[in-house]
Design a protein around this motif. Structure first.
Motif, PDB file in Angstrom:
ATOM      1  N   THR A  23       0.803  -1.233   0.000  1.00  0.00           N
ATOM      2  CA  THR A  23       0.000   0.000   0.000  1.00  0.00           C
ATOM      3  C   THR A  23       0.827   1.270   0.000  1.00  0.00           C
ATOM      4  O   THR A  23       0.320   2.334  -0.375  1.00  0.00           O
ATOM      5  N   ASP A  79       1.433   2.967   2.473  1.00  0.00           N
ATOM      6  CA  ASP A  79       0.702   3.892   3.338  1.00  0.00           C
ATOM      7  C   ASP A  79       1.665   4.528   4.338  1.00  0.00           C
ATOM      8  O   ASP A  79       2.483   3.834   4.967  1.00  0.00           O
ATOM      9  N   LEU A 100      -6.250  -1.991   5.574  1.00  0.00           N
ATOM     10  CA  LEU A 100      -5.905  -1.393   4.281  1.00  0.00           C
ATOM     11  C   LEU A 100      -5.930  -2.417   3.151  1.00  0.00           C
ATOM     12  O   LEU A 100      -6.390  -2.119   2.033  1.00  0.00           O
ATOM     13  N   MET A 154      -8.437  -2.789  -0.367  1.00  0.00           N
ATOM     14  CA  MET A 154      -7.924  -2.877  -1.730  1.00  0.00           C
ATOM     15  C   MET A 154      -8.722  -3.844  -2.594  1.00  0.00           C
ATOM     16  O   MET A 154      -8.603  -3.823  -3.827  1.00  0.00           O
TER      17      MET A 154
END
Length: 533
Positions: free
Chosen positions: A323, A325, A381, A385
């Motif tokens: 990710t 992130d 997360l 997705m």
């Protein structure tokens, strides 16, 4: 009739006043509604932490916690070159723990109640910090689950050496939990500040700086984590100039610490020097290879459920790789900023000069909340997705919820079953009652560990004496000295990681020892020595 007419306006005014003025209950409910949910949930976690400590109820322990307690009692007169403080100068110079303990003693007396309170505050800070930092990154649900995972984990329930302990944590007055808790709450403050602007952001950054700076007063090696503050700010997209706002209260706290140390010990660097000089040859077998695996050893050698934290680290790495992130990057920076120096100073640099025993779980407490944040955040997360059509068609939200409940239940059962027993302080409380009823006993001999815990149980919970006899102690690793057989001997068969008295000595009825008292759970025994010939 005239009287009735004249009373009607008064009655109407009174009725109107009752309608206009809200009841006390209504006003109270209004105030409750205005309090933010995070406050109520933080209070819930704090109350759960105190309840967990009461359930475990580890008695006040010996050596480091005991010497800190004595330092708090004697503050500001703490001579670092005299016994017992010369054995642990790095512990008794941690004023972030010593001063709160002294305050508790002043308010509640120097007994078990004050000790319980100090330990409870440290535990509450740790578990609330876990909730707050995970919440600030990934929401309330993840925060509450993470706090619950931590509360029932064997690292925080198996803390009693009179039963089966893994490490000293919940209910023990050591710096690891309060220091980690303060740092974690400070990190939560940074995350929240990243979402605010203007004065609101300034206030939050100042509060974060105070918490981070105070954590250093409790556990000095947390200063390693300060090195990454610029990285934390960058990942949270807080302007680098705002680092001054965070650093100003931290610097002020450091200067106050220097002033205190100068007044009490004659050197502003007394605490830092004590920490730097702490270490040397370890009693444990250490090689560079073993030291390099300190984190894995700490997580896996003592409990299978340590897998929770290593799995969380693996999930965080995988989640960040997929990710990218920034929140997961923050967690990884947090972890490795502490993991690298901990590992290096645990024997990688020099196996014969150990500064930090990183194979002990409590040295890693400051990164465990981050790992749970990373693990839970990665799952959230990565689930997001997935294509929305696939999620709806396969009802993956329902599947995920059922799976989460099943895993949570399995974990809770495993965590509870991992604790073979909870002796609490039942035996010690019974001994307190016995001594109160047998004040004719004037001497009790015990190894130094038992003797130091015994001092809390010769007094009531508020510190008032219930027995005024002599306690004669001796080092547990030496043969039992002759003068330790001149009175009743307090004995336990150590069940945890502690070594037995005198290499395995125990009172032997065949040699004339007679049992005079035994706790109902068999943890403690009091023996009369053989009669002198």
């Amino acid at each position: 009739m005239a009287q009735t007419t004249s009373d009607e306006p008064l009655a109407r005014e009174a009725a109107a006043a009752e309608q206009d003025a809200p009841s006390a209950l209504t006003r109270l409910l209004g105030r409750v509604r205005r309090v933010r949910r995070v406050v109520w949930l933080s209070l819930l976690v704090a109350a759960s932490a105190v309840l967990a400590q009461w359930v475990v109820m580890t008695p006040p322990l010996y050596f480091d916690p005991y010497y800190v307690w004595l330092a708090a009692r004697d503050w500001p007169h703490i001579p670092l070159t005299q016994w017992p403080f010369d054995e642990v100068p790095h512990q008794v110079t941690r004023i972030g723990l010593v001063l709160p303990a002294r305050l508790a003693q002043e308010v509640l007396g120097d007994g078990q109640a004050a000790y319980f309170t100090v330990a409870a505050l440290g535990g509450a800070a740790f578990f609330v910090g876990t909730y707050l930092v995970v919440r600030s990154l990934f929401g309330d649900a993840a925060g509450l689950v993470s706090a619950a995972v931590m509360l029932v984990h064997p690292f925080f329930t198996m803390t009693n050496p009179f039963g089966h302990e893994i490490t000293w944590s919940t209910g023990v007055m050591l710096p690891d939990m309060p220091g980690a808790g303060l740092f974690t709450i400070g990190m939560a403050g940074l995350v929240v500040a990243s979402r605010r602007t203007g004065r609101a952001q300034t206030r939050m950054l100042l509060a974060a700086g105070v918490l981070l700076g105070t954590s250093f007063l409790v556990r000095e090696f947390l200063a390693f984590l300060f090195l990454a503050i610029p990285a934390y700010l960058a990942l949270l997209r807080i302007p680098w100039r705002r680092g001054v706002t965070v650093g100003a209260p931290m610097l002020a706290i450091l200067l106050l610490n220097f002033v205190h140390n100068q007044l009490v010990w004659g050197s502003p660097l007394a605490g830092l020097m004590s920490a730097a000089e702490h270490g040397g040859q370890s009693r444990d077998y250490v090689t560079r290879s073993l030291a390099a695996r300190s984190f894995l050893r700490a997580m896996h050698e003592w409990s299978p459920l340590g897998l929770v934290f290593t799995a969380a680290l693996a999930l965080t790495v995988a989640g960040w790789a997929l990710t990218r992130d920034r929140r997961l990057a923050l967690v990884l920076v947090w972890f490795f900023t502490l993991a690298v120096p901990l590992t290096l100073f645990s024997g990688v640099l020099d196996p014969n000069d150990i500064s930090l025993r990183a194979w002990l779980q409590r040295y890693w407490f400051a990164v465990l909340p981050a790992l749970l944040a990373g693990g839970s955040g990665s799952l959230i997360l990565m689930f997001r997705m997935l294509p929305s059509g696939l999620v709806a068609r396969l009802r993956l939200r329902t599947v995920a919820a059922v799976l989460a409940v099943a895993l949570g239940a399995a974990y809770a059962v495993a965590a509870v079953r991992a604790v073979p027993e909870l002796p609490r302080d039942k035996a010690w409380s019974e001994l307190r009652g016995y001594l109160g009823d047998h004040r004719d006993i004037t001497l009790i001999c015990a190894d130094r560990r038992l003797a130091q815990t015994l001092t809390f149980y010769t007094r009531d919970v508020w510190g008032r004496p219930v027995w005024r006899g002599e306690i004669r102690d001796f080092p547990h690793y030496l043969p039992v000295p002759r003068n330790a057989t001149e009175g009743p001997m307090l004995y336990t068969r150590w069940r945890g990681m502690e070594s037995q008295i005198g290499g395995g000595w125990r009172p032997d009825p065949a040699q004339g020892w007679t049992l005079m008292w035994r706790s109902s759970d068999g943890v403690l025994q009091l023996w009369n020595p053989p009669a002198k010939s």
